[in-house]
Scaffold this active site. Structure first.
Site, short mmCIF file in Angstrom:
data_model
loop_
_atom_site.label_atom_id
_atom_site.label_comp_id
_atom_site.label_asym_id
_atom_site.label_seq_id
_atom_site.Cartn_x
_atom_site.Cartn_y
_atom_site.Cartn_z
N SER B 319 0.73 -1.51 -0.24
CA SER B 319 0.33 -0.06 -0.27
C SER B 319 0.79 1.18 0.06
O SER B 319 0.75 2.94 -0.89
CB SER B 319 -0.94 0.51 1.38
OG SER B 319 -1.54 0.80 1.48
N TRP B 322 2.57 1.99 -3.55
CA TRP B 322 1.35 1.56 -4.78
C TRP B 322 1.24 3.87 -4.23
O TRP B 322 0.80 4.31 -5.51
CB TRP B 322 0.01 1.61 -3.72
CG TRP B 322 -1.01 2.14 -4.79
CD1 TRP B 322 -1.30 1.12 -5.71
CD2 TRP B 322 -1.99 2.90 -4.62
NE1 TRP B 322 -3.34 1.99 -6.73
CE2 TRP B 322 -2.65 3.08 -5.75
CE3 TRP B 322 -2.11 4.47 -3.92
CZ2 TRP B 322 -3.92 3.97 -6.24
CZ3 TRP B 322 -3.13 4.97 -3.77
CH2 TRP B 322 -3.45 5.61 -4.86
N HIS B 323 1.65 4.54 -2.84
CA HIS B 323 1.47 5.80 -3.62
C HIS B 323 2.03 6.46 -3.52
O HIS B 323 2.32 7.54 -4.71
CB HIS B 323 0.86 6.62 -2.07
CG HIS B 323 0.06 6.18 -1.07
ND1 HIS B 323 -0.49 4.85 -0.44
CD2 HIS B 323 -1.22 6.58 -0.16
CE1 HIS B 323 -1.76 4.67 0.05
NE2 HIS B 323 -2.38 6.09 -0.59
N GLY B 324 3.62 5.66 -3.59
CA GLY B 324 4.89 6.34 -4.41
C GLY B 324 6.16 5.82 -4.28
O GLY B 324 5.88 4.89 -3.46
N PHE B 480 -0.27 10.43 -7.69
CA PHE B 480 -0.33 8.92 -7.67
C PHE B 480 -0.76 8.03 -8.76
O PHE B 480 -1.33 6.79 -8.49
CB PHE B 480 -0.63 7.96 -6.33
CG PHE B 480 -0.31 8.78 -5.12
CD1 PHE B 480 0.99 9.35 -4.71
CD2 PHE B 480 -1.10 9.48 -3.76
CE1 PHE B 480 2.14 9.79 -3.80
CE2 PHE B 480 -0.89 9.94 -2.75
CZ PHE B 480 0.75 10.34 -2.61
#
Lengths: 318, 480
Positions: B319, B322-324, B480
């Site tokens: 997770s 996923w954001h960066g 994102f």
């Protein structure tokens, strides 16, 4: 059901209109406390015969103290550009009963810059002078200027409500440290000046055609009314001037301005630009005189004008 | 085209007007064209990525629907996953892994010559990739029939209100809605507009105002210690919430006006009494995506205690990633994983401690304490999310409580009035969120008396007009 929905919708619209009216009144009240509005009121209440009318932006506003100069009125306002000056002058000469003997206009380095062309706020004030239709047509952005017009007439609070509160709060609150009024005592003179000069000149170009157009129109307007014009180069600090050299070909710039002035009879140029070099204690920042500086400068201008004996038939003097 | 721009509202008005004038048969064409136009406003050529992803997933799903062979279905699923994750990896993660590898090689003085892939990150790539991935997986698992209408499927991938920052919709929810006929319903349209207004308020009045102060402190973190860092961290906690939930509100409101129901993405997350509850209320569409497509396939809590802990931790690391593509996001994710594991491990000890000090299980005091602790834990983790680098984040963490002197004056990059407005707007947000939580409505003040609604929405409208930041930063989640 349908009727109920329509009633609720109408009531909500009504509540929005009521809030709008209340906020607008509040805004007008707050605006009335500002210098720009006070000056406007003072002008209306001033004598009908004004010998020297000073127009321009904050340079002129800070530099000339009308209280020391009999029969003069400093009608300059912060951020005023030549479009604003022209329309204001046009209003004074054509729509008021004031008799003006001489008009003082600024020809400082930043007066025709692109950055200056953008500055004409608040619309609530300017909408009473500026013909936004004409200005929009010249800028080829009628939608933007229509927006400005609407802002000025109907929704002025959308433009600067927070700034207004901040301004009023900062002028009254003991919690806010008061600005140092002497440039010589500033901590970051160098970087502050660089930033200011950059903000004035960095973008695109330093002579905006539209501002030049309104400058010429202002000269023509005075000429048509037989009013002599004094073009003033207001004092700058050496730091400001030195930094400006990185952005402007100053000689070329003034050749351009002088050639325009030369075509208009009864136009005199008074150059004070470097008279205050090295006298940083007379400035509050790199390009604005403080109160002490303004007192000295006002007397200097008065003395210089007295020696000139300005009439509507003078030619360009340096 | 930002949601908080005049261009977007002009675009929205035009689309809505034509939408309700058009026959249902042609509406998908309008929405698809509008969605592609909306996306191309950022960068025209990146529309090819969406088109490519749409074509691949459409055909992979159709082929999966045609065959009963498990191995062939697997191949088509693999094709879809490979293309989508490949695109995501190339544009978002390649440089991160490449740089990390270069660092390792350099450390051992080994030559590493793989060049960087210098392209701009396509806006919303993580969102639409996850949306199409869920479709392919659902079709593979037989939970969704493949969509035969290419245009409708393309619209599912690119539907403009949620294209660039979610909510990440499931095909089972959104696709059938494109086939439904929605007529003009005044109450629904008004509800949608209320949602848009509230979202806009959160973005331009709260988030963008807080951003000025947060950026001032976080962009030169070394210059600050103590109170400015604490204030900036709390302000960022509200900034990111208002920024992202504001976006979600506008997206959901826009869809609602047209008749579509998008999933809720936020449910007053800062009023959660535990980190696990926080994740049920924060970015719900993403956390439920991870639950359904990563946590459960990994085995969830069904494969023993240690495997459960491992699964939880992995989900949070992914997770974060996923954001960066940055270590700061990975640490942020890991921190949440640690919080969750710690909560599980200390469950009994905490119960005993609370009963020892006389706090009853469902008491208001315990609830308040839990909300307070959870909020602070989440706020602390945001430091890693917002910091420009890992070293900045550690500097902030270690200097939060140094030089705590209330008499010291500090420059937060904004004046007293703006600071006061920030504080007032946060209070207004907390008040609204609390009322929403109690009324269980996603539209603020919907169940209140008409007079209160009038007052509230007048405050929202004039709040935007009077105090909205005119030229604010983009939505945070666009990156994102």
């Amino acid at each position: 059901m349908k009727k109920k929905i329509v009633t609720i919708a109408l009531l909500f619209i009504l509540s929005v209109i009521c809030t709008h009216i209340i906020v607008r009144i509040l805004y007008a009240q707050m605006m009335s406390l500002t210098i720009i509005e006070r000056t406007d009121r003072d002008f209306v209440n001033s004598k009908n015969h004004i010998q020297y009318l000073i127009l321009g932006d904050s340079h002129a506003l800070n530099a000339i103290n009308s209280e020391l100069w009999m029969n003069s009125f400093n009608f300059s306002s912060q951020g005023e550009n030549y479009a604003g000056t022209y329309f204001k002058l046009n209003h004074i000469l054509n729509q008021t009963n004031k008799i003006i003997d001489t008009v003082l206009l600024p020809i400082d380095l930043h007066n025709f810059s692109f950055a200056q062309s953008k500055r004409i706020e608040p619309s609530y004030y300017w909408v009473r002078y500026i013909n936004y239709g004409e200005w929009g047509k010249r800028r080829q952005n009628q939608f933007h200027f229509f927006n400005k017009y609407m802002q000025g007439k109907v929704f002025p609070y959308t433009e600067n409500f927070e700034q207004l509160i901040t301004q009023i709060y900062e002028s009254k609150s003991p919690l806010v440290p008061k600005r140092i009024k002497k440039f010589s005592l500033h901590m970051n003179k160098e970087s502050g000046t660089q930033l200011r000069v950059k903000n004035h000149f960095e973008k695109k170009y330093y002579v905006d055609d539209d501002l030049l157009y309104y400058f010429k129109k202002s000269l023509s307007l005075c000429q048509s009314k037989n009013i002599p014009i004094l073009l003033i180069k207001y004092p700058l600090t050496y730091e400001y001037y030195k930094n400006a050299l990185d952005y402007i070909d100053i000689a070329h710039f003034y050749n351009k301005i002088y050639s325009i002035a030369a075509k208009t009879p009864a136009t005199t140029i008074l150059d004070f630009q470097d008279d205050f070099f090295g006298k940083d204690s007379l400035f509050k920042d790199p390009n604005h005189l403080n109160k002490e500086g303004a007192t000295i400068f006002t007397h200097m201008v008065m003395g210089r004008i007295d020696s000139l004996q300005v009439t509507s038939h003078n030619s360009v003097l340096f | 085209m930002n949601f908080n721009s005049i261009q977007y509202f002009t675009f929205f008005l035009v689309v809505i007007s034509i939408y309700f004038l058009l026959s249902h048969k042609y509406r998908w064409i309008l929405l698809l064209c509008a969605s592609y136009y909306f996306y191309m406003c950022w960068r025209v050529e990146y529309i090819l990525l969406i088109l490519g992803s749409t074509v691949v997933d459409y055909f992979a799903a159709i082929q999966m629907g045609k065959t009963t062979s498990a191995s062939k279905r697997k191949i088509y699923l693999f094709l879809s996953l490979f293309i989508n994750i490949g695109l995501l990896f190339s544009f978002k993660y390649f440089n991160f892994f490449n740089d990390s590898l270069r660092g390792v090689f350099n450390h051992y003085n080994i030559f590493y010559g793989v060049p960087a892939f210098n392209v701009m990150l396509p806006v919303g790539i993580s969102f639409y990739t996850f949306q199409t991935l869920s479709y392919s997986i659902d079709v593979y698992k037989g939970e969704k029939e493949p969509e035969k209408h290419f245009g409708i499927f393309a619209l599912y991938v690119a539907f403009f209100p949620q294209l660039v920052a979610g909510p990440i919709e499931r095909s089972t929810r959104l696709l059938p809605q494109f086939l439904e006929k929605f007529s003009f319903d005044f109450v629904r349209v008004v509800d949608g507009c209320k949602r848009i207004l509230w979202g806009l308020f959160k973005k331009v009045v709260i988030a963008d105002r807080l951003a000025i102060l947060v950026n001032h402190v976080y962009n030169s973190a070394d210059d600050f210690t103590g109170i400015p860092l604490i204030i900036a961290t709390y302000f960022f906690t509200f900034q990111i919430y208002c920024d992202f939930s504001g976006y979600s509100d506008i997206a959901i409101g826009t869809s609602q006006v047209m008749g579509f129901k998008l999933m809720e993405n936020f449910k007053s997350p800062y009023l959660s009494s535990s980190v696990s509850e926080f994740w049920k209320r924060w970015h719900i569409s993403l956390s439920s995506w991870f639950r359904d497509y990563l946590y459960i396939p990994l085995g969830g809590n069904r494969k023993g205690k240690w495997r459960w802990y491992y699964n939880l931790f992995i989900v949070f690391i992914v997770s974060g990633l996923w954001h960066g593509a940055n270590w700061t996001f990975i640490i942020w994710g890991a921190l949440h994983g640690i919080y969750l594991l710690f909560t599980i491990w200390t469950k009994n000890i905490r119960s005993k401690t609370f009963s020892l000090i006389g706090l009853k299980e469902n008491s208001l005091a315990l609830k308040f304490l839990s909300v307070f602790i959870t909020f602070n834990l989440v706020a602390f983790a945001w430091i890693f999310f917002r910091a420009n680098s890992v070293s900045d984040a550690f500097f902030i963490c270690t200097n939060l409580f140094t030089g705590l002197n209330l008499n010291t004056s500090f420059n937060l990059g904004t004046g007293h009035v703006s600071l006061l407005l920030s504080a007032l707007s946060i209070l207004f947000l907390i008040f609204t969120d609390t009322t929403q939580l109690f009324s269980k409505s996603s539209i603020p003040f919907k169940s209140r008396r008409m007079m209160y609604q009038f007052v509230f929405y007048n405050m929202v409208i004039f709040g935007i007009l009077l105090f909205g930041i005119k030229v604010g930063p983009k939505f945070i989640y666009f990156q994102f």
